[in-house]
Scaffold this motif. Structure first.
Motif, PDB file in Angstrom:
ATOM      1  N   SER A 111       0.829  -1.220   0.000  1.00  0.00           N
ATOM      2  CA  SER A 111       0.000   0.000   0.000  1.00  0.00           C
ATOM      3  C   SER A 111       0.858   1.262   0.000  1.00  0.00           C
ATOM      4  O   SER A 111       0.529   2.235  -0.677  1.00  0.00           O
ATOM      5  N   ASN A 112       1.947   1.252   0.765  1.00  0.00           N
ATOM      6  CA  ASN A 112       2.692   2.510   0.973  1.00  0.00           C
ATOM      7  C   ASN A 112       4.186   2.393   0.685  1.00  0.00           C
ATOM      8  O   ASN A 112       4.946   3.260   1.109  1.00  0.00           O
ATOM      9  N   GLY A 113       4.602   1.335   0.012  1.00  0.00           N
ATOM     10  CA  GLY A 113       6.045   1.091  -0.128  1.00  0.00           C
ATOM     11  C   GLY A 113       6.705   1.685  -1.367  1.00  0.00           C
ATOM     12  O   GLY A 113       7.909   1.496  -1.568  1.00  0.00           O
ATOM     13  N   ASP A 114       5.963   2.428  -2.196  1.00  0.00           N
ATOM     14  CA  ASP A 114       6.532   2.860  -3.482  1.00  0.00           C
ATOM     15  C   ASP A 114       7.810   3.692  -3.321  1.00  0.00           C
ATOM     16  O   ASP A 114       8.767   3.528  -4.079  1.00  0.00           O
ATOM     17  N   SER A 115       7.830   4.597  -2.312  1.00  0.00           N
ATOM     18  CA  SER A 115       9.011   5.458  -2.199  1.00  0.00           C
ATOM     19  C   SER A 115      10.223   4.656  -1.696  1.00  0.00           C
ATOM     20  O   SER A 115      11.358   4.928  -2.089  1.00  0.00           O
ATOM     21  N   CYS A 116       9.974   3.637  -0.851  1.00  0.00           N
ATOM     22  CA  CYS A 116      11.094   2.789  -0.380  1.00  0.00           C
ATOM     23  C   CYS A 116      11.705   2.051  -1.566  1.00  0.00           C
ATOM     24  O   CYS A 116      12.927   1.950  -1.699  1.00  0.00           O
ATOM     25  N   ILE A 117      10.840   1.553  -2.440  1.00  0.00           N
ATOM     26  CA  ILE A 117      11.332   0.816  -3.608  1.00  0.00           C
ATOM     27  C   ILE A 117      12.206   1.733  -4.452  1.00  0.00           C
ATOM     28  O   ILE A 117      13.276   1.357  -4.916  1.00  0.00           O
ATOM     29  N   GLU A 118      11.722   2.961  -4.623  1.00  0.00           N
ATOM     30  CA  GLU A 118      12.437   3.880  -5.501  1.00  0.00           C
ATOM     31  C   GLU A 118      13.829   4.220  -4.949  1.00  0.00           C
ATOM     32  O   GLU A 118      14.809   4.237  -5.690  1.00  0.00           O
ATOM     33  N   GLU A 119      13.872   4.435  -3.640  1.00  0.00           N
ATOM     34  CA  GLU A 119      15.173   4.745  -3.019  1.00  0.00           C
ATOM     35  C   GLU A 119      16.173   3.617  -3.250  1.00  0.00           C
ATOM     36  O   GLU A 119      17.320   3.852  -3.611  1.00  0.00           O
ATOM     37  N   MET A 120      15.711   2.385  -3.037  1.00  0.00           N
ATOM     38  CA  MET A 120      16.626   1.243  -3.191  1.00  0.00           C
ATOM     39  C   MET A 120      17.006   1.078  -4.670  1.00  0.00           C
ATOM     40  O   MET A 120      18.166   0.826  -4.988  1.00  0.00           O
ATOM     41  N   ARG A 121      16.024   1.277  -5.552  1.00  0.00           N
ATOM     42  CA  ARG A 121      16.313   1.146  -6.991  1.00  0.00           C
ATOM     43  C   ARG A 121      17.398   2.155  -7.406  1.00  0.00           C
ATOM     44  O   ARG A 121      18.320   1.821  -8.136  1.00  0.00           O
ATOM     45  N   ASN A 122      17.280   3.388  -6.931  1.00  0.00           N
ATOM     46  CA  ASN A 122      18.283   4.405  -7.293  1.00  0.00           C
ATOM     47  C   ASN A 122      19.668   4.022  -6.800  1.00  0.00           C
ATOM     48  O   ASN A 122      20.666   4.203  -7.495  1.00  0.00           O
ATOM     49  N   GLU A 123      19.715   3.466  -5.608  1.00  0.00           N
ATOM     50  CA  GLU A 123      21.010   3.051  -5.054  1.00  0.00           C
ATOM     51  C   GLU A 123      21.591   1.877  -5.870  1.00  0.00           C
ATOM     52  O   GLU A 123      22.778   1.876  -6.207  1.00  0.00           O
ATOM     53  N   TYR A 124      20.743   0.901  -6.201  1.00  0.00           N
ATOM     54  CA  TYR A 124      21.237  -0.221  -7.025  1.00  0.00           C
ATOM     55  C   TYR A 124      21.747   0.292  -8.374  1.00  0.00           C
ATOM     56  O   TYR A 124      22.745  -0.188  -8.908  1.00  0.00           O
ATOM     57  N   ASN A 125      21.031   1.248  -8.916  1.00  0.00           N
ATOM     58  CA  ASN A 125      21.409   1.760 -10.233  1.00  0.00           C
ATOM     59  C   ASN A 125      22.801   2.397 -10.169  1.00  0.00           C
ATOM     60  O   ASN A 125      23.624   2.214 -11.067  1.00  0.00           O
ATOM     61  N   HIS A 126      23.055   3.123  -9.086  1.00  0.00           N
ATOM     62  CA  HIS A 126      24.366   3.728  -8.889  1.00  0.00           C
ATOM     63  C   HIS A 126      25.437   2.632  -8.797  1.00  0.00           C
ATOM     64  O   HIS A 126      26.477   2.670  -9.471  1.00  0.00           O
ATOM     65  N   ARG A 127      25.160   1.600  -8.012  1.00  0.00           N
ATOM     66  CA  ARG A 127      26.121   0.505  -7.842  1.00  0.00           C
ATOM     67  C   ARG A 127      26.348  -0.232  -9.170  1.00  0.00           C
ATOM     68  O   ARG A 127      27.448  -0.667  -9.473  1.00  0.00           O
ATOM     69  N   ARG A 128      25.252  -0.370  -9.928  1.00  0.00           N
ATOM     70  CA  ARG A 128      25.340  -1.048 -11.231  1.00  0.00           C
ATOM     71  C   ARG A 128      26.358  -0.334 -12.123  1.00  0.00           C
ATOM     72  O   ARG A 128      27.220  -0.956 -12.744  1.00  0.00           O
ATOM     73  N   ARG A 129      26.272   1.002 -12.132  1.00  0.00           N
ATOM     74  CA  ARG A 129      27.203   1.767 -12.985  1.00  0.00           C
ATOM     75  C   ARG A 129      28.640   1.607 -12.505  1.00  0.00           C
ATOM     76  O   ARG A 129      29.558   1.443 -13.314  1.00  0.00           O
ATOM     77  N   VAL A 130      28.821   1.631 -11.186  1.00  0.00           N
ATOM     78  CA  VAL A 130      30.177   1.480 -10.624  1.00  0.00           C
ATOM     79  C   VAL A 130      30.733   0.100 -10.995  1.00  0.00           C
ATOM     80  O   VAL A 130      31.887  -0.036 -11.421  1.00  0.00           O
ATOM     81  N   LEU A 131      29.907  -0.923 -10.865  1.00  0.00           N
ATOM     82  CA  LEU A 131      30.369  -2.277 -11.177  1.00  0.00           C
ATOM     83  C   LEU A 131      30.720  -2.401 -12.662  1.00  0.00           C
ATOM     84  O   LEU A 131      31.762  -2.948 -13.019  1.00  0.00           O
ATOM     85  N   LEU A 132      29.854  -1.873 -13.530  1.00  0.00           N
ATOM     86  CA  LEU A 132      30.107  -2.013 -14.969  1.00  0.00           C
ATOM     87  C   LEU A 132      31.400  -1.311 -15.372  1.00  0.00           C
ATOM     88  O   LEU A 132      32.183  -1.816 -16.170  1.00  0.00           O
ATOM     89  N   LYS A 133      31.628  -0.154 -14.773  1.00  0.00           N
ATOM     90  CA  LYS A 133      32.873   0.581 -15.064  1.00  0.00           C
ATOM     91  C   LYS A 133      34.068  -0.259 -14.573  1.00  0.00           C
ATOM     92  O   LYS A 133      35.077  -0.397 -15.279  1.00  0.00           O
ATOM     93  N   GLY A 134      33.940  -0.851 -13.374  1.00  0.00           N
ATOM     94  CA  GLY A 134      35.020  -1.676 -12.817  1.00  0.00           C
ATOM     95  C   GLY A 134      35.288  -2.901 -13.683  1.00  0.00           C
ATOM     96  O   GLY A 134      36.445  -3.288 -13.883  1.00  0.00           O
ATOM     97  N   LEU A 135      34.227  -3.502 -14.224  1.00  0.00           N
ATOM     98  CA  LEU A 135      34.408  -4.688 -15.070  1.00  0.00           C
ATOM     99  C   LEU A 135      35.144  -4.305 -16.346  1.00  0.00           C
ATOM    100  O   LEU A 135      36.023  -5.020 -16.823  1.00  0.00           O
ATOM    101  N   SER A 136      34.787  -3.155 -16.882  1.00  0.00           N
ATOM    102  CA  SER A 136      35.443  -2.692 -18.097  1.00  0.00           C
ATOM    103  C   SER A 136      36.926  -2.393 -17.809  1.00  0.00           C
ATOM    104  O   SER A 136      37.805  -2.779 -18.578  1.00  0.00           O
TER     105      SER A 136
END
Ligand SMILES: Cc1ncc(COP(=O)(O)O)c(C=O)c1O
Length: 394
Positions: free
Chosen positions: A286-311
């Motif tokens: 019912s009320n979790g949309d903003s929590c999801i978004e916060e975590m998604r943004n953080e994962y997205n940041h980590r995703r970019r860091v990891l991809l750069k590191g792999l390259s």
């Protein structure tokens, strides 16, 4: 003397133990700090408001069984969430079942649908439970090996080639564990065009990672095609998007007849999903949309860091847009994925998972989870670079 396996059912003996387990066990046995990028669960603690809803229910004395399908209020919250996110409506009374994680949904659907010898189309590399649940239900997995050059998407012609008159259902899992691939609405439309030609085939759509899509924050699903809505069971849950793995709570929505059959099995084997977790779900859905978004943004940041590191480490990696995994290639290093992971763990103290654990076509790759702290990810890619250089110079 026998080791006792002859007493077990043939099917249980036939299903190999999960290869992921072996790496967890190895990592656990190691001394000193091991960076774990092997685990398929969020490193976040469940948002407080969701935990608090569970705690309050205990305070109020909700310590009993719930109705078999789950508390009506929890089913209503789930169906409203689906309506809000996907624009598709389900009856909370007849088309929704609350399960013990998405895992139970996968097992129930196999047991509800499969007659011995029925074929089930599985799209690999994929979550390890798909093949096993089909085999435990005496079905025959028919594997489609997706390709990196197609961004690990299921291609309509591959699907058409795998269908036979024995095909009972197809199981799709996007965003994908282990590749991080996503299927857009347009990709799914092409799959829909094949499936409408085969009206007897049921579709199972495992959408555990639906909220972790960095390409498009609105999830796309086969349930959104009216022609398929009544033939599709969506398996979903709260483990990944809401960081609720330990609550063991999920749900399935789909046609009344299949949900009723799944509920029958659930009634006999489970009774009802945990009550405390269902109260937490009411708050999450019912009320979790903003929590999801916060975590998604953080994962997205980590995703970019990891991809750069792999390259930087010289590993080619297809760009993942979903879930929290990268699936880089280790081809050309002259080493199989299980040996790569074992040596990386022993020599550099970083745990990742061999691609082969997710199907034969995953060989030549490794799965790296970025559900870990940025510091661990940064440290791990430095060690990975060293390891790859040592392999190249050996
Ligand atoms: C694709 C996929 N589906 C389903 C599950 C099951 O999740 P749970 O039972 O925690 O809801 C997992 C867990 O890793 C997964 O990766």
């Amino acid at each position: 003397m026998t080791d006792g396996t002859s007493k077990l059912s043939e099917v249980v003996n036939k299903v190999p133990p999960s290869a992921i387990r072996r790496f967890f066990d190895l990592a656990n046995e190691m001394k000193g700090h091991v960076i774990s990028l092997s685990i398929g669960e969020p490193d976040f603690v469940t948002p407080w408001s969701i935990r608090e809803a569970g705690i309050n229910s205990l305070r109020e004395g909700y310590t009993h069984y719930s109705p078999n399908s789950g508390y009506m209020e929890a089913r209503e919250a789930i169906c409203s969430y689906i309506q809000r996110r996907y624009g598709v409506s389900y009856s909370s009374k007849e088309e929704c079942l609350i399960t013990v994680g998405g895992s139970e949904g996968l097992d129930l659907v196999a047991r509800a649908l499969i007659n011995p010898g029925d074929e089930v189309v599985i799209v690999e590399p994929c979550f390890v439970a798909y093949k096993a649940t089909v085999m435990f239900a005496h079905g025959v997995p028919v594997v489609i090996s997706t390709k990196e050059e197609n961004d690990y998407k299921l291609m309509p012609e591959e699907l058409e080639a795998a269908i036979t008159d024995k095909t009972k259902y197809i199981i799709l899992g996007y965003p994908s564990n282990p590749t991080g691939a996503v299927m857009t609405y347009d990709d799914l439309k092409k799959i829909k065009d094949v499936l409408v030609k085969y009206p007897d085939i049921t579709i199972i759509s495992d959408e555990l990672y639906c909220e972790l899509n960095y390409l498009d924050s609105k999830p796309s699903s086969l349930i959104q095609f009216p022609e398929l809505r009544d033939r599709t069971v969506m398996i979903n849950g709260f483990s990944k998007s809401y960081a609720m793995t330990g609550f063991r709570i999920g749900y399935s929505v789909g046609p009344k007849s299949i949900i009723a059959a799944m509920t029958k099995i659930h009634q006999y084997c489970i009774m009802s999903a945990p009550s405390t977790a269902q109260f937490a779900v009411i708050e999450a859905a019912s009320n979790g949309d903003s929590c999801i978004e916060e975590m998604r943004n953080e994962y997205n940041h980590r995703r970019r860091v990891l991809l750069k590191g792999l390259s930087d480490a010289g590993l080619k990696c297809f760009t993942p847009y979903g879930a929290f995994y990268a699936f880089p290639s280790i081809e050309g290093l002259g080493i199989q994925s299980d040996e790569f992971c074992e040596r990386f763990l022993l020599e550099k103290k970083v745990a990742i998972v061999p691609g082969k654990a997710f199907g034969e076509c995953g060989e030549g790759h490794v799965r790296i989870s970025y559900a870990a702290s940025i510091d661990d990810i940064k440290d791990a890619v430095v060690r990975l670079k060293e390891f790859v250089e040592e392999l190249k110079n050996a």
